[in-house]
Scaffold this motif. Sequence first.
Motif, short mmCIF file in Angstrom:
data_model
loop_
_atom_site.label_atom_id
_atom_site.label_comp_id
_atom_site.label_asym_id
_atom_site.label_seq_id
_atom_site.Cartn_x
_atom_site.Cartn_y
_atom_site.Cartn_z
N VAL A 180 -59.60 65.10 15.55
CA VAL A 180 -59.72 63.97 16.49
C VAL A 180 -61.18 63.85 16.87
N PHE A 181 -61.69 62.63 16.87
CA PHE A 181 -63.05 62.34 17.29
C PHE A 181 -62.96 61.30 18.39
N GLN A 182 -63.28 61.69 19.62
CA GLN A 182 -63.21 60.78 20.76
C GLN A 182 -64.62 60.27 21.07
N LEU A 183 -64.84 58.97 20.86
CA LEU A 183 -66.17 58.39 21.02
C LEU A 183 -66.20 57.55 22.29
N THR A 184 -66.59 58.17 23.39
CA THR A 184 -66.70 57.44 24.65
C THR A 184 -67.96 56.58 24.63
N ASP A 185 -67.89 55.42 25.30
CA ASP A 185 -69.02 54.48 25.35
C ASP A 185 -69.45 54.08 23.93
N LEU A 186 -68.48 53.82 23.08
CA LEU A 186 -68.76 53.51 21.69
C LEU A 186 -69.53 52.20 21.53
N SER A 187 -70.54 52.23 20.67
CA SER A 187 -71.27 51.02 20.26
C SER A 187 -71.48 51.07 18.76
N LEU A 188 -71.14 49.99 18.08
CA LEU A 188 -71.29 49.90 16.63
C LEU A 188 -72.08 48.64 16.30
N LYS A 189 -73.15 48.79 15.51
CA LYS A 189 -73.99 47.65 15.19
C LYS A 189 -74.36 47.66 13.72
N ILE A 190 -74.36 46.46 13.12
CA ILE A 190 -74.93 46.27 11.80
C ILE A 190 -76.43 46.03 11.98
#
Length: 197
Positions: A180-190
């Motif tokens: 399990v990978f919990q990514l809090t405050d996730l942001s994904l950008k190209i």
Amino acid sequence: MKLSKLTGTRRGRVALAVIPVTIAASVLLGGVAQGAVPVSFAISGSQFKIGADKLAGTGFSQYAGVATATDGTEHPAAIANIKDAQLYNLCQSVVQDTPLGKVGLLITAGTGEEPAKATDLQIGMSDLSGTAIFKNIRIGVDASTVNTTDKGDAGDFAMDSDSIDIDGLQQVSWSTQAAVFQLTDLSLKITDGTECF
């Protein structure tokens, strides 16, 4: 069908390349951000960078291994296992050369008070830097006897420790997987090639 048949503009071709990647990554990481799904992913034939202000983990081992790409190419790798990990100000980036130039994916998480978290984390890396503190470390143990669930081959050199803390983590990897990978405050950008470091 040729790409030029689908769209007549450079902007359109970029959009066609980026949209499927964005949708797939958003769906996967959306679930991951909730800590609801196990993940296992590797960047086929490409290395990616992982950085963090701090990694704090328990149940650590490291030994030699091989990262195999889908085309069968084998890359020497250091395999690191961490039972439970917390990553503060996590950054992950991958950049690909395309006919239209460099296209990158930049992911950040754990940028606030709550870090990103992973359980049963395994990383296949080629380079690691930072300031590390190990507790109850054993160096030179047989890789088949390390204190983590995942182990290396009998007779191979390995190390393990009860815990590991790394400040200023910078890592170049072939693969990363976790239960399990919990990514809090996730942001994904190209991006056009921006990397973590």
